[in-house]
Scaffold this active site. Structure first.
Site, mmCIF file in Angstrom:
data_model
loop_
_atom_site.group_PDB
_atom_site.id
_atom_site.type_symbol
_atom_site.label_atom_id
_atom_site.label_comp_id
_atom_site.label_asym_id
_atom_site.label_seq_id
_atom_site.Cartn_x
_atom_site.Cartn_y
_atom_site.Cartn_z
ATOM 1 N N HIS A 39 -5.364 2.906 0.689
ATOM 2 C CA HIS A 39 -4.701 4.365 1.229
ATOM 3 C C HIS A 39 -5.412 5.128 2.670
ATOM 4 O O HIS A 39 -4.945 5.102 3.676
ATOM 5 C CB HIS A 39 -4.722 4.759 0.217
ATOM 6 C CG HIS A 39 -3.527 4.927 -0.929
ATOM 7 N ND1 HIS A 39 -3.383 3.554 -0.698
ATOM 8 C CD2 HIS A 39 -4.163 4.807 -2.198
ATOM 9 C CE1 HIS A 39 -2.726 3.076 -2.187
ATOM 10 N NE2 HIS A 39 -3.770 3.448 -2.719
ATOM 11 N N ASP B 123 0.907 -1.346 0.172
ATOM 12 C CA ASP B 123 0.004 0.148 0.159
ATOM 13 C C ASP B 123 0.984 1.273 -0.064
ATOM 14 O O ASP B 123 1.124 1.220 0.956
ATOM 15 C CB ASP B 123 -0.820 0.038 1.383
ATOM 16 C CG ASP B 123 -1.876 1.164 1.290
ATOM 17 O OD1 ASP B 123 -1.871 2.264 1.310
ATOM 18 O OD2 ASP B 123 -3.122 0.968 1.505
ATOM 19 N N HIS B 124 0.584 1.447 -0.755
ATOM 20 C CA HIS B 124 2.102 2.702 -1.136
ATOM 21 C C HIS B 124 2.067 4.117 -0.186
ATOM 22 O O HIS B 124 3.007 4.831 0.481
ATOM 23 C CB HIS B 124 2.563 2.978 -2.352
ATOM 24 C CG HIS B 124 1.876 4.444 -3.279
ATOM 25 N ND1 HIS B 124 0.445 3.964 -4.585
ATOM 26 C CD2 HIS B 124 1.406 5.529 -2.896
ATOM 27 C CE1 HIS B 124 -0.318 4.533 -3.871
ATOM 28 N NE2 HIS B 124 0.879 6.049 -4.016
HETATM 29 C C1 BG6 Z 1 -2.915 4.980 -7.103
HETATM 30 C C2 BG6 Z 1 -4.331 4.923 -7.561
HETATM 31 O O1 BG6 Z 1 -3.047 3.718 -5.656
HETATM 32 O O2 BG6 Z 1 -2.465 6.078 -5.998
HETATM 33 C C3 BG6 Z 1 -4.291 6.276 -8.342
HETATM 34 O O3 BG6 Z 1 -4.540 3.940 -8.160
HETATM 35 C C4 BG6 Z 1 -3.347 7.619 -7.505
HETATM 36 O O4 BG6 Z 1 -5.212 6.650 -8.482
HETATM 37 C C5 BG6 Z 1 -2.265 7.445 -6.494
HETATM 38 O O5 BG6 Z 1 -3.770 8.028 -8.371
HETATM 39 C C6 BG6 Z 1 -2.354 8.008 -5.490
HETATM 40 O O6 BG6 Z 1 -1.287 8.766 -5.370
HETATM 41 P P1 BG6 Z 1 -0.272 9.813 -4.866
HETATM 42 O O7 BG6 Z 1 1.177 9.052 -4.231
HETATM 43 O O8 BG6 Z 1 -0.620 10.118 -5.483
HETATM 44 O O9 BG6 Z 1 -1.552 10.443 -4.008
#
Ligand code: BG6
Length: 516
Positions: free
Chosen positions: A268, A205-206
């Protein structure tokens, strides 16, 4: 650089006392295998992250990369593609010397993921690297493919006896989405855990790799002053926003199947909620931290289908103006069916029904094509019980609000009431601001840099455990299925706006969304 033998020595950053304490932990020699090596994720995130780790001397002494994807191509061509992706997407302009050293050890294996011979070639390449090294090397298999390939790759790894390796650690890194429903997530867990042990599995989950998400824990648990009011007695509501200004772009095939709830809230945003609501863990170990997060998720009552319209709102962006240009609505985007009922905006009101939080609404909101990109947590305190100077015109007294901005300008801001200079006791809100950028004068690493390193080190704290991912689906499942039964078309909001007016419907009387 510690990429491999013959690689230049690490760069010495100019001395900056504010970066004292920013350190890297050593990583054991590893071969990283990326399935889906030519895909968007590999090109935009994984390869640039590897470059930046190499630049910082943070890759293992011995590091090899094997890319696997369908198309036939030579190692050299794949290396050139890697270089191109790194030049285009790295947060730093790549230095030739570091790049060349990193790419020297890159191999490419073409083939489909169900093809046994791919795994035979993979085993052979892994062995070759080990023969050169003269010792077993850790292995990390990164599933950066479309999710429908996850089970087949895992099964093939099992059948080819690659899931375990004498004398070295084998790890499996799984990208999101981890299933599209609770039933699917359970089935995927069952299949993965039939072959790998949970301790080998790293579900990405980045958001957990973002410095500022981790900082939530430092903020709450390294500072005594917040704990006394961090509960239902003093906190009135919590608002978590993950707004994006971008549209669906080229990802319509995936996005139209997913929608905002599955894409961002199920993973997230629920993780961010956990960081706000969890109890202090006994220690900062993967198991203790994840135990506490699971308790939070389990305290969120599962919505009934009847409750869904009261607690959840969805909408789609219509044509509008964003980023200085006119942009189409979701239904006019490439590869989006014109009658799609996929939401590009979702807002929820959840409760964390436990001793600390009972009765405090947790509002979650996300959407594409909103006014700007911002991810923040706003914690609003209850108003003061009595204003002694109300006769004096203390207009503008607002409850204290603590806003933690995760991106783009990471920081913490506290809204206080202050007296306007003059003879009368007139109060207005002022903000006390803290910005991470100013305090540490350093660029935060990308989430994937941290996550790849942690997975190679075997530290699972920033990865979602099997029970955690299932607990997240338990909350979202009834909303997804109730929405699927509700007819379209969906409420609309103009691209570049604050979202649909319907978003207000789920708020408690008197509450409002913060401006985006
Ligand atoms: C991803 C989603 O997990 O997270 C994308 O699939 C989204 O749709 C992205 O744009 C948002 O990540 P960050 O790091 O730009 O907030």
């Amino acid at each position: 650089m510690a990429v491999a033998a013959g690689v230049p020595t690490p760069q010495v950053e100019p001395e900056n006392p504010l970066t004292a304490g920013l350190e890297r932990v050593p990583v054991a020699p590893t071969t990283l295998v990326i399935f889906g090596a030519t895909g968007d994720l590999a090109r935009r995130k994984l390869l640039p992250a590897l470059y930046n780790l190499a630049h910082d001397g943070a890759l293992p002494q011995r590091f090899h990369l094997i890319g696997i994807a369908r198309k036939e191509k030579a190692h050299e061509d794949y290396r050139a593609e890697c270089a191109e992706a790194i030049r285009r997407f790295s947060r730093r302009k790549p230095e030739d010397e570091v790049l060349t050293a990193l790419l020297e050890n890159v191999r490419y294996i073409p083939g489909t993921f169900d093809d046994e011979s791919v795994y035979t070639k993979l085993a052979k390449t892994l062995d070759e690297f080990e023969q050169i090294a003269g010792e077993p090397l850790n292995r990390a298999f990164y599933l950066a493919t479309a999710p429908n390939f996850f089970p087949v790759i895992v099964e093939q790894l099992g059948e080819s006896k690659l899931a375990h390796h004498e004398g070295a650690a084998v790890r499996l890194i799984v990208e999101k989405p981890f299933g599209t429903s609770l039933a699917e997530a359970r089935e995927l867990n069952r299949r993965v855990l039939g072959i790998f042990d949970e301790t080998q599995v790293f579900r990405i989950d980045h958001y957990l790799g973002k410095e500022t998400v981790q900082n939530m824990l430092a903020f709450r648990f390294a500072n005594g002053m917040f704990e006394p009011f961090w509960n239902r007695n003093y906190i009135d509501s919590v608002q978590i926003t993950a707004a994006e200004d971008i549209g669906v772009g080229t990802r319509a095939d995936y996005y139209d199947q997913a929608g905002a709830l599955r894409d961002l809230i199920q993973n997230h945003m629920l993780q961010v909620l956990c960081h706000v609501a969890m109890e202090p863990p006994v220690s900062f170990t993967a198991e203790e931290v994840r135990n506490e997060k699971v308790k939070v998720l389990e305290s969120v009552p599962q919505p009934t289908p009847e409750q869904v319209p009261e607690i959840a709102v969805r909408a789609q962006y219509a044509a509008g103006h964003a980023g200085g240009e006119d942009v189409p609505g979701y239904l006019e985007e490439d590869r989006v069916p014109p009658d799609s009922t996929t939401e590009t905006y979702a807002a929820l009101r959840l409760e964390v029904d436990n001793w600390r939080w009972a009765g405090v609404p947790f509002y979650l909101r996300t959407g594409k094509r909103l006014a700007r990109k911002v991810t923040e947590i706003a914690v609003t305190l209850k108003p003061v019980p009595h204003l002694a100077f109300s006769q004096q015109g203390s207009l503008g007294v607002l409850p204290n609000q603590l806003v933690l901005t995760l991106q783009p300008n990471e920081g913490v801001s506290l809204r206080l009431g202050a007296k306007i200079p003059g003879t009368r006791m007139v109060i207005r809100p002022v903000n006390m601001e803290f910005l991470y950028g100013t305090a540490f004068l350093s660029q935060s690493p990308e989430a994937y840099e941290r996550l790849i390193t942690d997975a190679m080190r075997g530290d699972a704290m920033l990865f979602t455990r099997n029970d955690e991912v299932e607990a997240q689906w338990r909350i979202c499942d009834p909303i997804v299925s109730t929405w699927a039964r509700m007819p379209g078309p969906l409420p609309k909001y103009p691209a570049g706006s604050q979202g649909p007016p319907e978003g207000e419907q789920i708020l408690r009387e008197g509450d409002h969304w913060r401006a985006i």
